[in-house]
Design an enzyme around this catalytic site. Structure first.
Site, PDB file in Angstrom:
ATOM      1  N   CYS A  18       6.399 -38.251  25.037  1.00  0.00           N
ATOM      2  CA  CYS A  18       5.276 -38.522  24.152  1.00  0.00           C
ATOM      3  C   CYS A  18       5.664 -39.640  23.204  1.00  0.00           C
ATOM      4  CB  CYS A  18       4.953 -37.295  23.299  1.00  0.00           C
ATOM      5  SG  CYS A  18       4.445 -35.867  24.241  1.00  0.00           S
ATOM      6  N   HIS A  42       3.205 -31.823  17.128  1.00  0.00           N
ATOM      7  CA  HIS A  42       4.531 -31.350  17.543  1.00  0.00           C
ATOM      8  C   HIS A  42       5.168 -30.521  16.436  1.00  0.00           C
ATOM      9  CE1 HIS A  42       5.417 -33.849  21.237  1.00  0.00           C
ATOM     10  NE2 HIS A  42       4.259 -34.333  20.827  1.00  0.00           N
ATOM     11  N   TYR A 131       7.640  -7.778   9.579  1.00  0.00           N
ATOM     12  CA  TYR A 131       8.331  -8.171  10.807  1.00  0.00           C
ATOM     13  C   TYR A 131       8.234  -7.034  11.823  1.00  0.00           C
ATOM     14  CZ  TYR A 131      10.432 -11.977   8.096  1.00  0.00           C
ATOM     15  OH  TYR A 131      10.629 -13.093   7.318  1.00  0.00           O
ATOM     16  N   ASN A 154       9.285 -21.526  14.387  1.00  0.00           N
ATOM     17  CA  ASN A 154       7.895 -21.975  14.307  1.00  0.00           C
ATOM     18  C   ASN A 154       7.857 -23.472  13.976  1.00  0.00           C
ATOM     19  OD1 ASN A 154       5.197 -22.441  13.793  1.00  0.00           O
ATOM     20  ND2 ASN A 154       5.056 -21.027  12.061  1.00  0.00           N
ATOM     21  N   CYS A 162       3.679 -18.391   9.306  1.00  0.00           N
ATOM     22  CA  CYS A 162       4.882 -17.557   9.233  1.00  0.00           C
ATOM     23  C   CYS A 162       5.150 -17.094   7.800  1.00  0.00           C
ATOM     24  CB  CYS A 162       6.078 -18.275   9.840  1.00  0.00           C
ATOM     25  SG  CYS A 162       6.390 -19.906   9.180  1.00  0.00           S
ATOM     26  N   HIS A 163       4.552 -17.751   6.810  1.00  0.00           N
ATOM     27  CA  HIS A 163       4.724 -17.307   5.419  1.00  0.00           C
ATOM     28  C   HIS A 163       4.059 -15.955   5.172  1.00  0.00           C
ATOM     29  CE1 HIS A 163       0.910 -19.567   5.418  1.00  0.00           C
ATOM     30  NE2 HIS A 163       0.529 -18.722   4.459  1.00  0.00           N
ATOM     31  N   SER A 168       9.443  -4.964   5.603  1.00  0.00           N
ATOM     32  CA  SER A 168       8.765  -3.662   5.526  1.00  0.00           C
ATOM     33  C   SER A 168       8.746  -3.094   4.117  1.00  0.00           C
ATOM     34  CB  SER A 168       9.426  -2.663   6.474  1.00  0.00           C
ATOM     35  OG  SER A 168       9.247  -3.072   7.810  1.00  0.00           O
ATOM     36  N   GLU A 191      -2.993 -17.927  -1.477  1.00  0.00           N
ATOM     37  CA  GLU A 191      -3.972 -17.259  -0.620  1.00  0.00           C
ATOM     38  C   GLU A 191      -4.610 -16.072  -1.317  1.00  0.00           C
ATOM     39  OE1 GLU A 191      -2.588 -16.468   3.342  1.00  0.00           O
ATOM     40  OE2 GLU A 191      -2.047 -18.569   3.667  1.00  0.00           O
TER      41      GLU A 191
END
Length: 197
Positions: A18, A42, A131, A154, A162-163, A168, A191
């Site tokens: 590319c 990419h 996770y 990622n 992924c943020h 847990s 967010e």
């Protein structure tokens, strides 16, 4: 966010090589570099060259292009528009189409690709997932550490969120191999606050 499939977001690779171009944006997180070709995005890199912007109800957040090649593909432009919406009007970002992705980690049915696909399609703006729960969602509840590895690999953070993956215990967990933990906190707060508005 419109339901997206990484497979459908990726265009077939017509050639083995590319010609990549890079666009730089100045965002509330500092400089973001988006690299891609005519087939899709990419990588996205957050350079961490400044401290994240302070939030203020009076001053809106911005995300502006600071460096761009003369010609950019439609997919790269779509990525820029999505990132600008995410920072300035995040409630609208979910209705915008995502660009095509063109990175080997997002091709095929490898574990990393499956994890990132599920994260993209099932964990919405303002939500978080552990996770462990993400490992369960991809059908391998014992693969908690492998999910963490998928997050580290990622290639398009922010677009594939992924943020939004936390431990847990409710702690935010590492971001960008621990170097960007403050950015993860900023994004989660962004967010939450923008989701309320």
């Amino acid at each position: 966010m419109k339901k997206a499939s990484i497979g459908s977001e990726m265009k077939k690779q017509g050639e083995s090589r590319c010609t990549q171009k890079t666009i730089s944006l100045l965002s509330p997180l500092g400089t973001i570099q988006v690299s891609g070709c005519e087939n899709g995005v990419h990588t996205i890199q957050i350079l961490m060259d400044v401290a994240p912007a302070e939030r203020s109800s009076e001053a809106p957040l911005s995300c502006v292009v600071t460096d761009s090649p003369a010609e950019t593909s439609a997919e790269m432009q779509r990525c820029v528009e999505w990132l600008q919406a995410y920072f300035t009007e995040p409630q609208t970002a979910g209705s915008l189409p995502l660009p095509a992705f063109h990175h080997p980690a997002l091709q095929g049915d490898a574990f990393t690709s499956r994890v990132l696909q599920v994260l993209l399609s099932d964990v919405k703006f303002g939500e978080t997932v552990s996770y462990k729960r993400l490992a369960e969602m991809v059908g391998n509840p014992r693969a908690v550490r492998a999910v963490g590895g998928a997050m580290r690999r990622n290639p398009v953070p922010l677009l594939i969120p992924c943020h939004r993956v936390i431990s847990s215990s409710g702690q935010s967990g590492p971001y960008m191999s621990g170097r960007g933990d403050h950015l993860k906190q900023w994004l989660l707060t962004h967010e939450r606050q923008r989701g309320e508005g």
